[in-house]
Scaffold this motif. Structure first.
Motif, PDB file in Angstrom:
ATOM      1  N   UNK A 103       0.854  -1.191   0.000  1.00  0.00           N
ATOM      2  CA  UNK A 103       0.000   0.000   0.000  1.00  0.00           C
ATOM      3  C   UNK A 103       0.888   1.237   0.000  1.00  0.00           C
ATOM      4  N   UNK A 104       0.417   2.313  -0.656  1.00  0.00           N
ATOM      5  CA  UNK A 104       1.198   3.551  -0.716  1.00  0.00           C
ATOM      6  C   UNK A 104       0.278   4.731  -1.015  1.00  0.00           C
ATOM      7  N   UNK A 105       0.781   5.908  -0.727  1.00  0.00           N
ATOM      8  CA  UNK A 105       0.026   7.143  -0.957  1.00  0.00           C
ATOM      9  C   UNK A 105       0.384   7.741  -2.324  1.00  0.00           C
ATOM     10  N   UNK A 106       0.335   6.910  -3.367  1.00  0.00           N
ATOM     11  CA  UNK A 106       0.613   7.395  -4.716  1.00  0.00           C
ATOM     12  C   UNK A 106      -0.578   8.211  -5.223  1.00  0.00           C
ATOM     13  N   UNK A 107      -0.277   9.293  -5.935  1.00  0.00           N
ATOM     14  CA  UNK A 107      -1.333  10.219  -6.379  1.00  0.00           C
ATOM     15  C   UNK A 107      -2.386   9.535  -7.233  1.00  0.00           C
ATOM     16  N   UNK A 108      -1.957   8.667  -8.170  1.00  0.00           N
ATOM     17  CA  UNK A 108      -2.931   8.048  -9.073  1.00  0.00           C
ATOM     18  C   UNK A 108      -3.826   7.045  -8.340  1.00  0.00           C
ATOM     19  N   UNK A 109      -3.381   6.581  -7.169  1.00  0.00           N
ATOM     20  CA  UNK A 109      -4.220   5.699  -6.351  1.00  0.00           C
ATOM     21  C   UNK A 109      -5.094   6.508  -5.408  1.00  0.00           C
ATOM     22  N   UNK A 110      -4.553   7.601  -4.913  1.00  0.00           N
ATOM     23  CA  UNK A 110      -5.279   8.455  -3.956  1.00  0.00           C
ATOM     24  C   UNK A 110      -6.391   9.246  -4.621  1.00  0.00           C
ATOM     25  N   UNK A 111      -6.145   9.746  -5.839  1.00  0.00           N
ATOM     26  CA  UNK A 111      -7.066  10.706  -6.446  1.00  0.00           C
ATOM     27  C   UNK A 111      -8.074  10.081  -7.406  1.00  0.00           C
ATOM     28  N   UNK A 168     -11.348   7.890  -8.309  1.00  0.00           N
ATOM     29  CA  UNK A 168     -12.595   7.603  -7.599  1.00  0.00           C
ATOM     30  C   UNK A 168     -13.002   6.139  -7.659  1.00  0.00           C
ATOM     31  N   UNK A 169     -12.360   5.387  -8.520  1.00  0.00           N
ATOM     32  CA  UNK A 169     -12.702   3.981  -8.719  1.00  0.00           C
ATOM     33  C   UNK A 169     -11.603   3.083  -8.138  1.00  0.00           C
ATOM     34  N   UNK A 170     -11.849   1.780  -8.000  1.00  0.00           N
ATOM     35  CA  UNK A 170     -10.765   0.883  -7.590  1.00  0.00           C
ATOM     36  C   UNK A 170      -9.557   1.049  -8.509  1.00  0.00           C
ATOM     37  N   UNK A 171      -8.366   1.029  -7.923  1.00  0.00           N
ATOM     38  CA  UNK A 171      -7.153   1.297  -8.696  1.00  0.00           C
ATOM     39  C   UNK A 171      -6.004   0.441  -8.200  1.00  0.00           C
ATOM     40  N   UNK A 172      -5.105   0.140  -9.120  1.00  0.00           N
ATOM     41  CA  UNK A 172      -3.921  -0.650  -8.805  1.00  0.00           C
ATOM     42  C   UNK A 172      -2.722  -0.059  -9.527  1.00  0.00           C
ATOM     43  N   UNK A 173      -1.548  -0.162  -8.909  1.00  0.00           N
ATOM     44  CA  UNK A 173      -0.298   0.229  -9.558  1.00  0.00           C
ATOM     45  C   UNK A 173       0.627  -0.977  -9.529  1.00  0.00           C
ATOM     46  N   UNK A 174       1.137  -1.347 -10.697  1.00  0.00           N
ATOM     47  CA  UNK A 174       1.977  -2.528 -10.846  1.00  0.00           C
ATOM     48  C   UNK A 174       3.425  -2.124 -11.088  1.00  0.00           C
ATOM     49  N   UNK A 175       4.325  -2.657 -10.285  1.00  0.00           N
ATOM     50  CA  UNK A 175       5.761  -2.423 -10.451  1.00  0.00           C
ATOM     51  C   UNK A 175       6.390  -3.713 -10.987  1.00  0.00           C
ATOM     52  N   UNK A 176       6.655  -3.711 -12.292  1.00  0.00           N
ATOM     53  CA  UNK A 176       7.085  -4.912 -12.999  1.00  0.00           C
ATOM     54  C   UNK A 176       8.607  -4.997 -13.102  1.00  0.00           C
ATOM     55  N   UNK A 177       9.221  -5.675 -12.147  1.00  0.00           N
ATOM     56  CA  UNK A 177      10.672  -5.894 -12.112  1.00  0.00           C
ATOM     57  C   UNK A 177      11.450  -4.597 -11.872  1.00  0.00           C
ATOM     58  N   UNK A 178      12.778  -4.733 -11.785  1.00  0.00           N
ATOM     59  CA  UNK A 178      13.670  -3.606 -11.491  1.00  0.00           C
ATOM     60  C   UNK A 178      14.580  -3.355 -12.684  1.00  0.00           C
TER      61      UNK A 178
END
Length: 224
Positions: free
Chosen positions: A124-132, A134-144
């Motif tokens: 979990x994180x306070x990322x803007x695209x997740x915070x702002x 209005x609908x369910x949202x996910x952010x995927x970090x695919x490898x380094x």
């Protein structure tokens, strides 16, 4: 089902860079593949891209696009950096719906299952695209991108296609999307052309051969 796909960074913001790769390029590639799969393979799906080219889009604008469109789900695609390796997913660290949690679980587990990434966990994180949004949202970090093994994997377009497929199938399971039926079930018929001849006699000979073999056949003449 209206899904907003958000390829991170873009334009003057390259995102993470290492091993000859730029995050903005990788995520746009995956996002375009993901859009194509969802539209072509599943029924009643509309896709909005926050960007479909190498342009910069402000974080709040990305959320606004999804909100104004009335998206049902928001998926942000990223590549990680900072000395680790593997895959992790994020949802907002504030109050979220049960759907947000359930969707993330299904998508995260599907990607791990299909692609075999090292699993860094559901976070979990306070990322803007997740915070702002209005609908369910996910952010995927695919490898380094700064891990040599991860970067090597990310350099393969075939691997990025695998990632897009796994992500699409995770989204489909989460949102209960219905797969399109095969076009082969449509009514109609297919024609098979067995040859083209400059001499009419040769064409007639082929027709006779086919008829003797039990196949109905005919000749059509076309001008050069």
């Amino acid at each position: 089902m209206k899904i907003t796909i958000d390829p991170g960074h873009g334009g003057s913001d390259s995102g993470a860079t290492a091993n000859g790769l730029k995050e903005k390029d990788i995520v746009l590639n995956v996002a375009k593949k993901l859009k194509s799969i969802l539209i072509n393979d599943y029924e009643n799906v509309s896709i909005q891209m926050t960007r479909d080219s190498d342009v910069f889009v402000e974080l709040n604008k990305r959320a606004d696009l999804a909100n104004d469109w009335g998206a049902n789900y928001f998926v942000s695609i990223h590549v990680n950096a900072g000395g680790g390796h593997g895959f992790e997913s994020y949802i907002y660290n504030g109050n979220v719906s049960s759907n947000t949690i359930n969707y993330r679980t299904i998508i995260h587990d599907e990607i791990i299952s299909q692609v075999g990434f090292y699993d860094r966990g559901k976070k979990e994180a306070n990322f803007a695209v997740l915070r702002e949004t209005n609908m369910p949202a996910i952010l995927l970090e695919n490898l380094f991108i700064d891990n040599k093994e991860d970067a090597y994997w990310l350099k393969s377009d075939e691997n990025l296609k695998r990632l897009a497929i796994a992500t699409a199938e995770g989204i489909a399971k989460a949102l209960k999307l219905k797969k399109k039926t095969s076009t082969d079930t449509k009514t109609g018929y297919y024609q098979v052309v067995t040859g083209s001849f400059e001499e009419k006699a040769n064409a007639e000979k082929r027709v006779e051969e086919l008829k003797k073999a039990g196949f109905d056949s005919f000749i059509e003449y076309e001008e050069k």
